[in-house]
Design a protein around this motif. Sequence first.
Motif, PDB file in Angstrom:
ATOM      1  N   VAL A  93       0.885  -1.224  -0.021  1.00 23.38           N
ATOM      2  CA  VAL A  93      -0.207  -0.309   0.019  1.00 23.38           C
ATOM      3  C   VAL A  93       0.670   1.346  -0.032  1.00 23.38           C
ATOM      4  CG1 VAL A  93      -1.831   1.245   1.183  1.00 23.38           C
ATOM      5  CG2 VAL A  93      -1.796  -1.183   1.494  1.00 23.38           C
ATOM      6  N   LEU A  94       0.606   2.190  -1.029  1.00 23.24           N
ATOM      7  CA  LEU A  94       1.515   3.151  -1.072  1.00 23.24           C
ATOM      8  C   LEU A  94       0.388   4.439  -1.332  1.00 23.24           C
ATOM      9  CD1 LEU A  94       4.322   2.224  -3.724  1.00 23.24           C
ATOM     10  CD2 LEU A  94       4.486   2.555  -1.168  1.00 23.24           C
ATOM     11  N   SER A  95       0.938   5.687  -0.323  1.00 26.67           N
ATOM     12  CA  SER A  95       0.065   6.881  -0.574  1.00 26.67           C
ATOM     13  C   SER A  95       0.585   7.768  -1.772  1.00 26.67           C
ATOM     14  CB  SER A  95       0.213   7.560   0.793  1.00 26.67           C
ATOM     15  OG  SER A  95      -0.211   8.924   0.533  1.00 26.67           O
ATOM     16  N   MET A  96      -0.146   8.469  -2.648  1.00 24.65           N
ATOM     17  CA  MET A  96       0.135   9.338  -3.525  1.00 24.65           C
ATOM     18  C   MET A  96       0.725  10.598  -3.021  1.00 24.65           C
ATOM     19  SD  MET A  96       0.141   7.709  -6.257  1.00 24.65           S
ATOM     20  CE  MET A  96       0.328   9.113  -7.322  1.00 24.65           C
ATOM     21  N   THR A  97       0.580  10.621  -1.811  1.00 25.34           N
ATOM     22  CA  THR A  97       1.321  12.015  -1.178  1.00 25.34           C
ATOM     23  C   THR A  97       2.880  12.040  -0.798  1.00 25.34           C
ATOM     24  OG1 THR A  97       0.456  11.600   1.126  1.00 25.34           O
ATOM     25  CG2 THR A  97      -1.120  12.665   0.086  1.00 25.34           C
ATOM     26  N   GLY A  98       3.089  10.670  -0.914  1.00 27.07           N
ATOM     27  CA  GLY A  98       4.410  10.208  -0.885  1.00 27.07           C
ATOM     28  C   GLY A  98       5.592  10.764  -1.730  1.00 27.07           C
ATOM     29  N   LYS A  99       6.598  11.159  -1.707  1.00 30.44           N
ATOM     30  CA  LYS A  99       7.618  11.368  -2.592  1.00 30.44           C
ATOM     31  C   LYS A  99       8.155  10.264  -3.369  1.00 30.44           C
ATOM     32  CE  LYS A  99      10.303  14.687   0.248  1.00 30.44           C
ATOM     33  NZ  LYS A  99      11.398  15.066   0.761  1.00 30.44           N
ATOM     34  N   THR A 100       7.919  10.554  -4.706  1.00 33.53           N
ATOM     35  CA  THR A 100       8.193   9.567  -5.852  1.00 33.53           C
ATOM     36  C   THR A 100       9.359   8.688  -5.616  1.00 33.53           C
ATOM     37  OG1 THR A 100       7.153  10.696  -7.219  1.00 33.53           O
ATOM     38  CG2 THR A 100       8.711   9.273  -8.349  1.00 33.53           C
ATOM     39  N   ARG A 101      10.645   9.319  -5.234  1.00 32.72           N
ATOM     40  CA  ARG A 101      11.820   8.513  -5.020  1.00 32.72           C
ATOM     41  C   ARG A 101      11.619   7.743  -3.759  1.00 32.72           C
ATOM     42  NH1 ARG A 101      17.184  12.082  -3.559  1.00 32.72           N
ATOM     43  NH2 ARG A 101      15.610  13.477  -4.730  1.00 32.72           N
ATOM     44  N   ASP A 102      10.918   8.122  -2.786  1.00 34.65           N
ATOM     45  CA  ASP A 102      10.838   7.208  -1.413  1.00 34.65           C
ATOM     46  C   ASP A 102       9.760   6.026  -1.819  1.00 34.65           C
ATOM     47  OD1 ASP A 102      12.131   8.961  -0.198  1.00 34.65           O
ATOM     48  OD2 ASP A 102      10.423  10.050   0.859  1.00 34.65           O
ATOM     49  N   MET A 103       8.844   6.085  -2.575  1.00 38.44           N
ATOM     50  CA  MET A 103       7.982   5.191  -3.037  1.00 38.44           C
ATOM     51  C   MET A 103       8.824   3.943  -3.738  1.00 38.44           C
ATOM     52  SD  MET A 103       4.179   6.702  -3.794  1.00 38.44           S
ATOM     53  CE  MET A 103       4.515   8.149  -4.812  1.00 38.44           C
ATOM     54  N   ALA A 104       9.535   4.453  -4.807  1.00 32.72           N
ATOM     55  CA  ALA A 104      10.503   3.684  -5.560  1.00 32.72           C
ATOM     56  C   ALA A 104      11.445   2.860  -4.586  1.00 32.72           C
ATOM     57  CB  ALA A 104      11.190   4.513  -6.593  1.00 32.72           C
ATOM     58  N   LYS A 156      -4.939   7.845  -1.197  1.00 32.79           N
ATOM     59  CA  LYS A 156      -5.036   9.236  -1.272  1.00 32.79           C
ATOM     60  C   LYS A 156      -5.010  10.227  -2.595  1.00 32.79           C
ATOM     61  CE  LYS A 156      -3.179   8.938   3.563  1.00 32.79           C
ATOM     62  NZ  LYS A 156      -2.352   9.557   4.621  1.00 32.79           N
ATOM     63  N   LEU A 157      -5.651   9.436  -3.432  1.00 33.85           N
ATOM     64  CA  LEU A 157      -5.476  10.155  -4.752  1.00 33.85           C
ATOM     65  C   LEU A 157      -6.347  11.389  -4.812  1.00 33.85           C
ATOM     66  CD1 LEU A 157      -5.054   7.060  -5.636  1.00 33.85           C
ATOM     67  CD2 LEU A 157      -5.680   7.505  -7.865  1.00 33.85           C
ATOM     68  N   ASP A 158      -7.308  11.573  -3.928  1.00 34.38           N
ATOM     69  CA  ASP A 158      -7.727  12.883  -3.778  1.00 34.38           C
ATOM     70  C   ASP A 158      -7.077  14.071  -3.108  1.00 34.38           C
ATOM     71  OD1 ASP A 158      -7.855  11.329  -1.334  1.00 34.38           O
ATOM     72  OD2 ASP A 158      -9.322  12.860  -0.333  1.00 34.38           O
ATOM     73  N   GLU A 159      -5.799  13.758  -2.597  1.00 35.53           N
ATOM     74  CA  GLU A 159      -4.919  14.621  -2.074  1.00 35.53           C
ATOM     75  C   GLU A 159      -3.590  15.020  -2.905  1.00 35.53           C
ATOM     76  OE1 GLU A 159      -3.796  13.717   2.214  1.00 35.53           O
ATOM     77  OE2 GLU A 159      -5.623  12.563   2.431  1.00 35.53           O
ATOM     78  N   THR A 160      -3.752  14.796  -4.100  1.00 38.85           N
ATOM     79  CA  THR A 160      -2.733  15.114  -5.199  1.00 38.85           C
ATOM     80  C   THR A 160      -3.277  15.419  -6.246  1.00 38.85           C
ATOM     81  OG1 THR A 160      -0.432  14.369  -5.875  1.00 38.85           O
ATOM     82  CG2 THR A 160      -2.266  12.590  -5.794  1.00 38.85           C
ATOM     83  N   SER A 161      -2.554  15.949  -7.234  1.00 38.23           N
ATOM     84  CA  SER A 161      -2.826  16.109  -8.823  1.00 38.23           C
ATOM     85  C   SER A 161      -1.636  15.774  -9.483  1.00 38.23           C
ATOM     86  CB  SER A 161      -2.830  17.795  -8.888  1.00 38.23           C
ATOM     87  OG  SER A 161      -1.829  18.447  -8.584  1.00 38.23           O
ATOM     88  N   VAL A 162      -0.854  14.938  -8.980  1.00 37.34           N
ATOM     89  CA  VAL A 162       0.429  14.422  -9.683  1.00 37.34           C
ATOM     90  C   VAL A 162       0.280  12.769  -9.496  1.00 37.34           C
ATOM     91  CG1 VAL A 162       2.787  14.076  -9.476  1.00 37.34           C
ATOM     92  CG2 VAL A 162       1.864  16.344  -9.162  1.00 37.34           C
ATOM     93  N   TYR A 163       0.139  12.296 -10.892  1.00 33.90           N
ATOM     94  CA  TYR A 163       0.039  10.934 -10.904  1.00 33.90           C
ATOM     95  C   TYR A 163       1.162  10.041 -11.542  1.00 33.90           C
ATOM     96  CZ  TYR A 163      -4.595  12.683  -9.802  1.00 33.90           C
ATOM     97  OH  TYR A 163      -5.575  13.161  -8.952  1.00 33.90           O
ATOM     98  N   GLY A 164       2.286  10.726 -12.028  1.00 34.57           N
ATOM     99  CA  GLY A 164       3.142   9.995 -13.039  1.00 34.57           C
ATOM    100  C   GLY A 164       3.733   8.899 -11.980  1.00 34.57           C
ATOM    101  N   ALA A 165       3.800   8.994 -10.576  1.00 35.88           N
ATOM    102  CA  ALA A 165       4.469   7.978  -9.835  1.00 35.88           C
ATOM    103  C   ALA A 165       3.760   6.530 -10.053  1.00 35.88           C
ATOM    104  CB  ALA A 165       4.523   8.171  -8.266  1.00 35.88           C
ATOM    105  N   ILE A 166       2.605   6.564 -10.326  1.00 36.38           N
ATOM    106  CA  ILE A 166       1.959   5.396 -10.577  1.00 36.38           C
ATOM    107  C   ILE A 166       2.430   4.418 -11.881  1.00 36.38           C
ATOM    108  CG2 ILE A 166      -0.109   4.275 -11.131  1.00 36.38           C
ATOM    109  CD1 ILE A 166      -1.646   6.329  -9.406  1.00 36.38           C
ATOM    110  N   PHE A 167       2.475   5.427 -12.858  1.00 40.79           N
ATOM    111  CA  PHE A 167       3.074   4.613 -14.198  1.00 40.79           C
ATOM    112  C   PHE A 167       4.419   4.348 -13.702  1.00 40.79           C
ATOM    113  CE2 PHE A 167       5.491   4.942 -18.177  1.00 40.79           C
ATOM    114  CZ  PHE A 167       4.369   4.496 -18.990  1.00 40.79           C
ATOM    115  N   ASN A 168       5.342   5.146 -12.979  1.00 43.17           N
ATOM    116  CA  ASN A 168       6.620   4.710 -12.906  1.00 43.17           C
ATOM    117  C   ASN A 168       6.931   3.420 -12.243  1.00 43.17           C
ATOM    118  OD1 ASN A 168       7.198   7.286 -13.930  1.00 43.17           O
ATOM    119  ND2 ASN A 168       7.715   8.100 -12.026  1.00 43.17           N
TER     120      ASN A 168
END
Length: 401
Positions: free
Chosen positions: A320-331, A349-361
């Motif tokens: 489980v990963l939150s979209m409010t986390g940093k992309t590098r930390d999630m990786a 927490k997709l409602d708390e961000t407008s940046v979704y590129g981390a999911i694709f990465n």
Amino acid sequence: MRVKRYVVNALPEAVSLIRSELGKDAVILNTKEIKVGGFMGMFRKKKMEVIAAIETNQANAPVQPQRAVNSQVDAAVEQILQTVQRTTATAVMDPPQPTAVDKEKLRNEREQFIIDEIRDLREYMVTLTKKQKQDSGMTEHLLALKEHLTEQEMDMQWIERLLQELLDKQEEEGISFNEEQVWERAFIQLEAWLKPYSGSGISNHVKVVHFVGPTGVGKTTTIAKLAAEQTIKHGKKVGFITSDTYRIAAVDQLRTYANILNVPLEVVFSQMDLPRAFKQLEERELIYMDTAGRNFRSELHVSEVNSLLQTTEPSETVLVLSMTGKTRDMAAVADHFCKYGVQKVLFTKLDETSVYGAIFNLIMNFELLPTYMASGQTVPDDIESFKVESYIRQLLRSNAS
């Protein structure tokens, strides 16, 4: 003659600096590995020292990009080969006199080092040439797509690959895509890349589902949402296990959900408590296990949690990963869990961000299988199965039709 010394991480980096500062006619006189920095002789980092030179009357000559690339490759390769011959000969003659075996080993090591450097240099130049070609064919609409995906924090390797696909399509069809066509073709290509990872969900044949992830990503609320879906909509008999005894009130939070859903809850403090918990819940059709959130950038903590995921029942683990986390930390977290065979991921927490590129990465770089996307705190409504089309629309939403 103008001579300059460069200290860099790798030879290709030096070549770029030499070309920009000294010009296309500069030559590399010498390269060697050195150590810099550190404290009292410790923790020193390996670097490359590169000595380059150019005749003074050539120093200000204009540089033509493509010719510079080609001449720099030829000059660098020639100078490297000369350097290895000189350094190998010197090393063999310097005292103390090495044995024949030592000489051969040293020669082989130096030659392999140079071969590796030449290969890296050629790869760098090929990449540079491709980038120049790509840049020359970029329209304002392609540039707008690149800017948007960069803002969405998609990895540059995927952005450039996508742009190259679109450029190739333009060349194939003999046209220049307008704005609508650029975004439409981008949608189609992204969909093709993600399709193999879609439709995963949580397997129907498993009895135990473990949820792992950093602190604060929403594991407990997510478990409650999924349990409500299974009990209310599908009539399944669900049970809870929690090992999250580190976080204040974590057990109470899950117990509250358990009472509302009329679901039994077992608390475990170590791996030794698991047999008892599974025995208590043996009549349950589905068991959701909540684990403690830790600093999962540490492989030690990942290993600790992994020891709690052992069971004889059919099971699977969901990261489980939150979209409010940093992309590098999630990786970093994904990288550690993937080593233990974790393949599925759930985003919150997709409602708390407008940046979704981390999911694709994360999907493409780690070949993770997305299961659900959650937003908000409402149980059980604010969660839905991962759908490729919906996700790409979010990723491209400011321009996608």
